[in-house]
Design an enzyme around this catalytic site. Structure first.
Site, short mmCIF file in Angstrom:
data_model
loop_
_atom_site.label_atom_id
_atom_site.label_comp_id
_atom_site.label_asym_id
_atom_site.label_seq_id
_atom_site.Cartn_x
_atom_site.Cartn_y
_atom_site.Cartn_z
CG ASP A 6 -1.70 1.17 1.53
OD1 ASP A 6 -1.86 2.00 0.62
OD2 ASP A 6 -2.21 1.28 2.67
CG HIS A 50 -3.95 4.31 3.77
ND1 HIS A 50 -4.10 3.18 3.01
CD2 HIS A 50 -5.13 4.98 3.72
CE1 HIS A 50 -5.32 3.17 2.49
NE2 HIS A 50 -5.98 4.25 2.90
#
Lengths: 593, 593
Positions: free
Chosen positions: B233, B406
């Site tokens: 990610d 994130h």
């Protein structure tokens, strides 16, 4: 047509849209105030009337009214919001000033940014009064007027800090502040009711690039004398701390340029002349010549050189065509496009769509600006495309290559503390900025009842010991689209939005003028609705539905056009919604044959 | 029509648009690759083919291909960009998978966010394979499938960390990560070529709300075993440092709720169930009952209660209709609208447009989210309107009421260091994020030639000791507008954009089919161009120009329709550009009578 009507409503935010065409105003104000009665405050009363910049960022303009005299502070424009498709510029509604144009004594400019001077060409077509501003601001106004084939009104003149202009009952003294353009100034306005201080856009920079620190001493002195009203820039009122000095940016730029091996491209705002100066100084220091690319950058740099704001030896600059002749490490390109604007130079370079410059692997690109709210995605897209082309990119708040031109909370508190006003009205900001700024004033000890929040059109009335909002004058947005000033209003915008969401279906029917019988059609043409080749069945069925409706009306001997049109719209609207969950505009056209 | 054409071009960013209708695919790929030849890697070769989520944020979906087997990782959707007017959703082009549907062994979901599961209903209409994901993700998929009147394919099942699924040549093990939704997982995929680790969306939270810390031990163990490829990610790869724990948000929310005197409203993402849990815990602690308002929040909270993710006594919750019966300090409202979406509950409340709840002075509103790029202005407008209505508002990055889901740079480096992959491909991010993430991999010592950047459609091929992009398969955007999936493509969008910028002029001419003579018209109707009442003169003159053009053609005996149409378009286009500097769409319609 789904709620379209002929009446003018209000645009979002509660302000009203007016229409200007050929110099005549047609006002559609929400509050039908008798403007005349408000416009002349009683004896001993001073009015402050913002017509732009309060409750929004942009198109700053305000009036100060005493007796028979009105002065205007700034005259800016705004850029269109995303709900204004096709619009180029947004102007403030100056109907109030036009109505009282014989009482307007002058326009006082705090600095030369578009949101403070951009409305002047439109203003001057209706009101001819002298304009006062710094040499740079006046130079930029002249650039603008040339484009519009206008000239400065008589008695307009450039002023400098400390200069005083008498205008009716007002005496206006300019004082120096720091901002993201050279020679920004605030105003000390002496009136029969008391002294008003307007900060303009400002920050405090103790180490400014040109050495001209904001005039703390004058502010302190006038604060000690006694100030009735402070009007201060709220743009950064949400941000704690203080805005760093422009010098810090210069140091980072110097490091980046010193370390760059290939070409360097720097995108910034054209009016950021201190920034440009620092970039060019670094370029010179590292043996790079400077090309300027992009219309606004070229114009402003040219003007700044002319006026002495950018004083470099002639060999510093080069034409963009010369870059092919120089090695990469001797080239620096100053350009526009720091907001990722689709048609700007940097954006075109990043997609290999610029006719003179293309981004190449090894280039260093510095986006020396912050994304204005609403432009974030365009800037990001440009950065992505620069990376795709192999450039090294410096951008964003963490890169240290941009500082704001506006005061943060600690500076705002310093301003409030120096000026010590009796009353305070936060200006230049969206509503939440005004609220935060008002809270800061209360935090430094101001009486909460002496802190007033209002928006465009509010009439603030002050005496020596009172202040209140006593009414409202028309204010709002005048939209500029191409040559048209004000000929696009709410209806047109609403149509554009509907067209852009679901497109349009046009239904054409030929009808015998005598018998009222359908002799041709219905034909259906669509645009922006569906990909026609893929949807022939749907459009065929739609045509059958309309045919059926027309036959039914004919059978019932109903041949009034408005009735036929509305039946076609209803039939088709329902059918399409049921089949597609879309609401295209439906436009029945009956042709008499 | 100003450059409109019948050929399909490519949308911005270089990807291509395809059209899907009624389950049939019509591909218009930029590179006419023989997909079949690429789709079956040779022996000892593994392919990774991202079809969404690389070079963009959203619609994550990727294929892993070995021999005759394909597995799919995630199946998301994206939300439309501002250059896609009227579009509701954007799906990935899965033509490649549809072509090879008999080889697809399953879909593996990393978590239940829209950009990872939102494409499933559209996927299942074309490819029926088992789906594997956490209990929550599967619950949210079922919600979605109900709306589409679909059911889960056979052999689909909920999995938990540590579970292993065999799918052809692949063995997929799920491992726990932290993210902004409970039960997010990454995948350890064992293949004949080597082990692939896919992080899903992740961060490391050492003090997560549910006590389930990301599984560092398993990552370390698999890293020690040897990992061929890491897919990680990249969303926050621009951000230095680490993302704070979700717990820190809970502490701030608790302070705000404890100190609030009137009603409290909290807007957040519906899927942020840890956040919701912390809000409800604070509400309970301070004697407030909780009402849930807004369709997505109601659905997801209901599902989360059902599945045991929100375990509170029944009296905790109340119907929104009950709020009128409770004093303000006993009310907490959980709602949607944290992105300022125009039709969302909070936005409507802020403009007194919601049918059940209106914002009142004394309300405390907490916008517990960050503005997704592109939504900044909508969020700001909502905050302004909340302040206008007298609410106290907590919002923005400095308020401490939101953390990202994130990993930031330090966490990304930790992941790289634990997994120690031989090859690395950054995923889930716009191009600049991929570049930053690649740079981090090089910074922790990876061989730069082992770090590959590619975008959607790239075919990455790996052997035990090599990795390269060997080709490209079709990829792109399939647009959903209402019921239509893929019936809006580039031409329709281009028309919508032109219509929204300058509107449309329709010119209707009745023509005798026999003689070719004009017998009626020209009539001109415009929408979205100018305010008609103000511009009658302009439209009159336009009609005269067209009349003149038609007469000239008639005199020259030119009666071919296409010629007449193009002459009308040219005449009118030039005239309007000259007079208005606008380019409305011009649509000549000839009616044979």
């Amino acid at each position: 047509m789904n709620g379209r009507g002929r009446r003018w409503g209000c645009v979002k935010g509660g302000r009203c849209t007016r229409i200007v065409r050929g110099g005549t105003f047609h006002a559609f104000a929400r509050h039908n105030l008798e403007v005349g009665t408000l416009a002349r405050p009683g004896p001993g009363k001073l009015q402050f009337i913002p017509l732009g910049g309060l409750g929004e960022i942009g198109k700053n303009i305000a009036a100060l009214v005493y007796g028979n005299d009105i002065i205007v502070i700034d005259c800016g424009l705004a850029f269109p919001e995303e709900d204004m498709p096709g619009i180029d510029l947004v102007l403030p509604d100056i109907g109030y000033l036009v109505e009282h144009r014989d009482r307007v004594r002058g326009v006082f400019l705090t600095h030369g940014h578009e949101d403070h001077i951009g409305g002047i060409p439109y203003f001057l077509r209706q009101i001819q009064v002298p304009i006062y501003g710094s040499r740079l601001a006046m130079g930029l106004v002249e650039l603008k007027l040339q484009e519009h084939q206008l000239t400065l009104p008589e008695r307009s003149r450039a002023v400098k800090p400390g200069d005083v202009v008498h205008a009716g009952s007002f005496t206006v003294e300019f004082f120096r502040v720091n901002h993201s353009i050279p020679d920004a100034m605030g105003l000390i306005i002496r009136t029969p009711v008391g002294t008003v201080v307007h900060t303009g856009d400002f920050k405090f920079d103790y180490t400014p690039v040109d050495g001209n620190v904001a005039d703390l001493a004058t502010l302190a002195a006038v604060g000690r004398e006694g100030v009735l009203l402070l009007l201060a820039d709220s743009t950064n009122a949400e941000r704690p701390g203080f805005t760093p000095s422009e010098k810090t940016v210069g140091e980072t730029l110097e490091r980046i340029i010193a370390g760059a091996e290939g070409r360097v491209l720097v995108a910034s705002f054209a009016s950021q002349i201190h920034r440009i100066r620092q970039v060019v100084e670094s370029a010179v220091r590292h043996g790079r010549r400077v090309a300027v690319v992009g219309r606004s950058m070229e114009n402003v740099v040219q003007k700044a050189i002319e006026l002495g704001y950018l004083d470099f030896p002639p060999g510093t600059w080069m034409d963009v065509d010369e870059i092919v002749r120089l090695p990469a490490h001797r080239i620096l390109i100053l350009t526009t496009g720091s907001q990722g604007e689709p048609m700007s130079a940097l954006t075109r370079m990043s997609t290999a769509d610029h006719k003179k410059v293309e981004i190449l692997p090894g280039d260093t690109v510095i986006i020396s600006a912050t994304a204005i709210p609403g432009n974030e995605k365009n800037v990001a897209r440009t950065v992505d495309n620069l990376y795709r082309r192999g450039a090294k990119v410096f951008y964003g708040p963490q890169a240290g290559i941009h500082v704001s031109g506006h005061a943060c909370q600690e500076e705002l508190k310093l301003m409030l503390t120096l000026v010590r006003p009796r009353f305070f009205i936060p200006v230049h900001g969206e509503y939440r900025h005004l609220v935060h700024h008002a809270n800061l004033a209360k935090a430094v000890g101001m009486d909460p009842s002496h802190v007033l929040i209002g928006e465009n059109g509010a009439v603030f009335e002050l005496t020596r010991d009172s202040a209140a909002i006593v009414g409202e004058v028309p204010s709002g947005k005048v939209l500029v689209d191409g040559f048209g000033v004000g000929d696009v209003g709410n209806i047109v915008l609403r149509d554009r939005k509907q067209l852009s969401n679901d497109g349009i279906l046009i239904v054409v029917v030929g009808m015998d003028g005598q018998s009222g019988l359908v002799v041709s059609g219905p034909d259906i043409v669509s645009r922006g609705f569906v990909y026609v080749r893929e949807s022939e069945g749907l459009l065929d069925e739609a045509r059958q539905r309309v045919k059926h409706t027309l036959a039914t009306l004919e059978a019932d001997n109903l041949s009034e056009w408005s009735m036929i049109k509305s039946a076609v719209r209803d039939t088709l609207g329902h059918f399409l919604w049921e089949k597609t969950k879309r609401r295209p505009m439906i436009l029945p056209i009956i042709m008499e044959v």
